[in-house]
Design a protein around this motif. Structure first.
Motif, short mmCIF file in Angstrom:
data_model
loop_
_atom_site.label_atom_id
_atom_site.label_comp_id
_atom_site.label_asym_id
_atom_site.label_seq_id
_atom_site.Cartn_x
_atom_site.Cartn_y
_atom_site.Cartn_z
N SER A 68 0.86 -1.20 -0.01
CA SER A 68 -0.08 -0.04 -0.08
C SER A 68 0.92 1.34 0.08
CB SER A 68 -0.92 -0.05 1.33
OG SER A 68 -1.72 1.08 1.27
N ALA A 69 1.78 1.23 0.83
CA ALA A 69 2.68 2.41 0.79
C ALA A 69 3.44 2.50 -0.42
CB ALA A 69 3.53 2.15 2.07
N LEU A 70 3.96 1.53 -0.82
CA LEU A 70 4.73 1.49 -2.21
C LEU A 70 3.81 2.13 -3.30
CD1 LEU A 70 6.67 -1.67 -2.09
CD2 LEU A 70 7.49 0.45 -1.98
N LEU A 71 2.61 1.65 -3.26
CA LEU A 71 1.56 2.30 -4.43
C LEU A 71 1.52 3.84 -4.24
CD1 LEU A 71 -1.39 -0.52 -4.28
CD2 LEU A 71 0.29 0.09 -6.12
N VAL A 72 1.47 4.18 -3.07
CA VAL A 72 1.29 5.70 -2.80
C VAL A 72 2.55 6.22 -3.08
CG1 VAL A 72 1.24 7.40 -0.70
CG2 VAL A 72 -0.50 5.44 -1.16
N LEU A 73 3.90 5.78 -2.91
CA LEU A 73 5.01 6.30 -3.24
C LEU A 73 5.04 6.57 -4.81
CD1 LEU A 73 7.82 7.59 -2.49
CD2 LEU A 73 8.53 5.17 -2.27
N TRP A 74 4.90 5.33 -5.50
CA TRP A 74 4.78 5.16 -6.85
C TRP A 74 4.16 6.03 -7.73
CZ3 TRP A 74 5.50 -0.86 -7.00
CH2 TRP A 74 6.93 -0.97 -6.28
N LEU A 124 -6.86 5.44 10.11
CA LEU A 124 -8.01 6.08 9.64
C LEU A 124 -7.35 7.19 8.74
CD1 LEU A 124 -11.06 5.99 11.76
CD2 LEU A 124 -10.69 4.83 9.65
N ALA A 125 -6.52 8.19 9.51
CA ALA A 125 -5.83 8.99 8.95
C ALA A 125 -4.86 8.90 7.77
CB ALA A 125 -5.18 9.91 9.87
N MET A 126 -4.28 7.58 7.88
CA MET A 126 -3.24 7.35 6.83
C MET A 126 -4.20 6.89 5.64
SD MET A 126 -0.86 4.14 6.85
CE MET A 126 -2.04 2.94 7.65
N MET A 127 -5.46 6.18 5.70
CA MET A 127 -6.20 5.44 4.78
C MET A 127 -6.72 7.04 4.11
SD MET A 127 -8.25 2.22 6.35
CE MET A 127 -9.17 1.78 4.85
N GLY A 128 -7.15 7.93 4.93
CA GLY A 128 -7.63 8.95 4.15
C GLY A 128 -6.62 9.82 3.29
N GLU A 129 -5.34 9.90 3.80
CA GLU A 129 -4.36 10.34 2.96
C GLU A 129 -3.76 9.65 1.68
OE1 GLU A 129 -2.96 13.55 3.06
OE2 GLU A 129 -4.34 13.91 4.58
N PHE A 130 -3.94 8.21 2.05
CA PHE A 130 -3.36 7.43 0.85
C PHE A 130 -4.56 7.39 -0.33
CE2 PHE A 130 -0.54 3.74 2.72
CZ PHE A 130 0.41 4.84 3.18
N ALA A 131 -5.86 7.59 0.33
CA ALA A 131 -7.06 7.50 -0.99
C ALA A 131 -6.78 9.02 -1.67
CB ALA A 131 -8.19 7.64 0.05
N ARG A 132 -6.03 9.87 -1.18
CA ARG A 132 -5.95 11.42 -2.14
C ARG A 132 -4.95 10.93 -3.20
NH1 ARG A 132 -7.65 15.60 1.12
NH2 ARG A 132 -7.67 15.13 3.17
N ILE A 133 -3.92 9.97 -2.93
CA ILE A 133 -2.92 9.67 -4.07
C ILE A 133 -3.58 8.10 -4.69
CG2 ILE A 133 -0.56 9.19 -4.32
CD1 ILE A 133 0.05 10.76 -1.80
N SER A 134 -3.66 7.32 -3.96
CA SER A 134 -4.32 5.97 -4.77
C SER A 134 -5.26 5.33 -3.79
CB SER A 134 -2.89 5.30 -4.59
OG SER A 134 -3.29 3.81 -4.94
N PRO A 136 -6.74 2.47 -4.34
CA PRO A 136 -6.43 0.85 -3.93
C PRO A 136 -5.43 0.86 -2.81
CG PRO A 136 -6.34 1.31 -6.51
CD PRO A 136 -6.62 2.57 -5.69
N ALA A 137 -4.56 1.76 -2.51
CA ALA A 137 -3.41 1.92 -1.49
C ALA A 137 -4.25 1.79 -0.08
CB ALA A 137 -2.51 2.99 -1.64
N ALA A 138 -5.52 2.61 -0.36
CA ALA A 138 -6.10 3.04 0.82
C ALA A 138 -7.11 1.83 1.18
CB ALA A 138 -7.20 4.13 0.62
N TRP A 139 -7.43 1.08 0.54
CA TRP A 139 -8.52 -0.21 0.50
C TRP A 139 -7.48 -1.21 1.17
CZ3 TRP A 139 -13.29 0.22 1.52
CH2 TRP A 139 -13.84 1.01 0.91
N LEU A 140 -6.24 -1.38 0.66
CA LEU A 140 -5.37 -2.39 1.13
C LEU A 140 -5.14 -2.00 2.44
CD1 LEU A 140 -2.76 -2.56 -1.75
CD2 LEU A 140 -4.35 -4.19 -1.10
N GLN A 141 -5.37 -1.00 3.29
CA GLN A 141 -5.35 -0.89 4.53
C GLN A 141 -6.46 -1.45 5.26
OE1 GLN A 141 -2.33 -0.20 6.20
NE2 GLN A 141 -1.09 0.40 4.45
#
Length: 165
Positions: A68-74, A124-134, A136-141
């Protein structure tokens, strides 16, 4: 903004993978070193899984966290573009280790419940921030959030059922 024309940030990717693996290993070391005989003597919920389940679930969750974090980074294209989301991710890793330290290392069950609540909010906060970028990355959490919710129930049960715990 997302820039897909650049190569993936491999150096940052390696740091992310290593930091996540280190967090998992540190949590595991604290857990194994502080678990017995204390943990086996606690009154636990009938829903507490056998130990071998934790040995499967946690590596799976850490794999999903890493992916998930890699998806966000990439997707972001650089660690700078993903700094807010990854900052929350790294804070979450530290709090994850903190739970193991408070629960198994220090055997502070009530405090570990507070750490777990902070971890839940960070996820929850991480999922919200991840969703802004990806998204799928948020859902993987989501499996991690569900597991931490379940861990909260188990932690609360142990606190209630073991007055000295």
């Amino acid at each position: 903004m997302v820039d897909n024309s650049r190569a993936p940030p491999w150096g940052a990717s390696l740091v992310l993978v290593l930091a996540t693996a280190l967090a998992g290993a540190m949590g595991g070391i604290v857990t194994r070193s502080g678990k017995e005989p204390w943990y086996s003597q606690l009154d636990k919920s009938s829903l507490t899984p056998p130990d071998w389940v934790f040995g499967i679930v946690w590596p799976g969750l850490f794999s999903l966290m890493t992916l998930s974090a890699l998806l966000v980074l990439w997707r972001a294209g650089s660690s700078n573009a993903a700094s807010r989301a990854l900052g929350i991710y790294f804070a979450m890793l530290m709090v994850n280790i903190g739970w193991s330290l408070f629960f198994f290392g220090l055997k502070q069950v009530p405090l570990s419940l507070g750490v777990l609540a902070a971890l839940w909010l960070l996820i929850l906060a991480m999922m919200g921030e991840f969703a802004r970028i990806s998204k799928p990355a948020a859902w993987l959490q989501l499996p991690y959030l569900v597991w931490v919710t379940f861990a909260g129930y188990l932690n609360l049960y142990i606190w209630a059922a073991n007055p000295a715990g």
